[in-house]
Design an enzyme around this catalytic site. Structure first.
Site, short mmCIF file in Angstrom:
data_model
loop_
_atom_site.label_atom_id
_atom_site.label_comp_id
_atom_site.label_asym_id
_atom_site.label_seq_id
_atom_site.Cartn_x
_atom_site.Cartn_y
_atom_site.Cartn_z
N ARG A 35 -35.49 -24.33 38.39
CA ARG A 35 -35.35 -25.44 39.36
C ARG A 35 -33.90 -25.88 39.57
O ARG A 35 -33.52 -26.19 40.70
CB ARG A 35 -36.31 -26.60 39.04
CG ARG A 35 -36.20 -27.20 37.71
CD ARG A 35 -37.56 -27.53 37.10
NE ARG A 35 -37.96 -26.38 36.29
CZ ARG A 35 -39.18 -26.01 36.09
NH1 ARG A 35 -40.16 -26.67 36.61
NH2 ARG A 35 -39.44 -24.95 35.34
N THR A 36 -33.10 -25.90 38.51
CA THR A 36 -31.72 -26.35 38.69
C THR A 36 -30.95 -25.36 39.57
O THR A 36 -30.27 -25.75 40.52
CB THR A 36 -31.01 -26.50 37.32
OG1 THR A 36 -31.80 -27.34 36.49
CG2 THR A 36 -29.64 -27.09 37.47
N LYS A 63 -18.85 -7.74 30.62
CA LYS A 63 -17.84 -6.80 30.12
C LYS A 63 -16.92 -7.46 29.11
O LYS A 63 -15.91 -6.89 28.71
CB LYS A 63 -17.00 -6.26 31.28
CG LYS A 63 -17.79 -5.48 32.31
CD LYS A 63 -16.87 -5.01 33.43
CE LYS A 63 -17.63 -4.23 34.48
NZ LYS A 63 -16.80 -3.94 35.65
N ARG A 85 -23.76 -23.55 34.51
CA ARG A 85 -24.71 -23.71 33.40
C ARG A 85 -24.31 -22.71 32.33
O ARG A 85 -24.07 -21.53 32.61
CB ARG A 85 -26.14 -23.45 33.84
CG ARG A 85 -27.06 -23.33 32.63
CD ARG A 85 -28.50 -23.42 32.94
NE ARG A 85 -28.88 -24.75 33.35
CZ ARG A 85 -30.14 -25.20 33.31
NH1 ARG A 85 -31.11 -24.42 32.90
NH2 ARG A 85 -30.43 -26.43 33.70
N HIS A 113 -26.74 -32.94 30.82
CA HIS A 113 -27.34 -32.40 32.05
C HIS A 113 -27.34 -33.54 33.09
O HIS A 113 -28.38 -34.09 33.44
CB HIS A 113 -28.75 -31.91 31.75
CG HIS A 113 -29.34 -31.01 32.79
ND1 HIS A 113 -28.75 -30.77 34.01
CD2 HIS A 113 -30.50 -30.29 32.79
CE1 HIS A 113 -29.52 -29.93 34.70
NE2 HIS A 113 -30.58 -29.63 33.98
C1 NCD Z 1 -34.00 -28.55 31.32
C2 NCD Z 1 -32.78 -27.78 30.91
O1 NCD Z 1 -32.65 -26.60 31.18
O2 NCD Z 1 -31.95 -28.44 30.32
N1 NCD Z 1 -34.63 -28.12 32.46
C3 NCD Z 1 -34.07 -28.34 33.68
O3 NCD Z 1 -32.89 -28.19 33.90
N2 NCD Z 1 -34.90 -28.77 34.65
C4 NCD Z 1 -34.88 -28.89 30.20
C5 NCD Z 1 -35.49 -27.79 29.39
O4 NCD Z 1 -35.10 -26.64 29.46
O5 NCD Z 1 -36.38 -28.13 28.62
#
Ligand code: NCD
Length: 291
Positions: A35-36, A63, A85, A113
């Site tokens: 989703r992110t 690499k 990320r 986050h």
């Molecule tokens: C979260 C994450 O990846 O930090 N999910 C997200 O970004 N919607 C929480 C999780 O992975 O549990």
């Protein structure tokens, strides 16, 4: 927070068209995401940006190129924003030190986050009739706080909105310094409802980060009984949240995920508008557009 939420509302109402036209947004996801990643990509595209995506396997990181060298390269190629990320806490901050592009943290290990916290506030303020309506309401954060970057961003965001926050989790899933956070620690979701929690914010049991050997939860069924939400918890006015992905039947029972008390779909949907607003503010175009 208010600035982001107001701008997100304008974005969602279609009041700003293509604020990121002419800008280049680089999405660099070095850890799994559905989703992110998708909502940042939609946010950037719908705002008119040129979007390039980079993943661990498809990039020179595979690499052996370092994060800093990767960031410097993207900078030289003219990225205006870098959405990162990464499995290491602090990665976004490090990247920001080596980049002229605006770096947006899309989740750094167990760190933070921030856009998740902002979209959660957006979803909550839509559900309760505005940001000011959140003040004084009680919310419990339930489950794997230890491994959760979401908890570390969401707790201060909810508190800044004036909400009262408590935790419920087994001690093994709370950080050692939790007592210094000065939050009530409740023994179960049932106890959280007795305390007056209107919002049950469930966290995923992050099995992939439990690498120490000995299990942190001796029995998943017992964990679910104390710290999971089930239909019997859904009394009038109680709303359920979860950042996803959900372990159905562990922190949340399958029939609750899409129940009308669940704000989970609203959280996901809020991601696009909120991330569009964050990208517009981070690249400095929001003020130009507003003017
Ligand atoms: C979260 C994450 O990846 O930090 N999910 C997200 O970004 N919607 C929480 C999780 O992975 O549990």
């Amino acid at each position: 927070m208010r600035e982001v939420l107001d701008l997100a509302r304008d974005m969602s109402d279609g009041r700003l068209t293509s604020p990121l036209a002419g800008k280049t947004v680089c999405l660099a996801f070095f850890e799994a995401s559905t989703r992110t990643a998708v909502s940042f990509e939609l946010a950037a595209r719908r705002s008119g940006a040129d979007v390039i995506s980079l993943s661990q396997n498809g990039s020179a990181i595979a690499k052996g190129e370092s994060l800093v060298d990767t960031v410097v390269t993207l900078d030289s190629l003219g990225a205006d924003a870098l959405v990162l990320r990464h499995p290491s806490a602090g990665a976004a901050k490090l990247a920001a030190c080596h980049s002229r592009a605006a770096v947006v943290n899309a989740g750094d290990g167990r760190g933070q986050h921030p856009t998740q916290a902002l979209l959660d506030l957006y979803a909550l303020s839509e559900a309760f009739g505005g940001l000011d309506e959140l003040s004084g309401r009680r919310v419990v954060i339930a489950g794997d706080v230890l491994h959760s970057r979401v908890a570390r961003s969401v707790i201060p965001a909810l508190q800044t909105a004036g909400m009262e926050v408590a935790l419920t989790a087994p001690r093994t899933l709370l950080p050692l310094d939790t007592d210094t956070w000065n939050l009530p620690i409740l023994p179960s979701v049932d106890a959280a409802l007795e305390w007056g929690a209107e919002i049950l914010y469930m966290l995923r049991l992050q099995n992939e980060r439990m690498t120490g050997g000995s299990p942190l939860v001796p029995s998943v069924a017992e964990y679910a009984a104390y710290y999971g939400v089930a239909r019997r918890h859904l009394r009038q006015g109680v709303r359920v949240m979860h950042p996803g992905p959900v372990n159905r039947g562990v922190e949340i029972s399958g029939d609750v995920v899409l129940d009308e008390s669940s704000l989970i779909p609203n959280q996901v949907a809020s991601g696009i508008a909120v991330r569009s607003a964050v990208l517009a503010l981070a690249t400095g175009v929001a003020h130009e557009v507003a003017a």
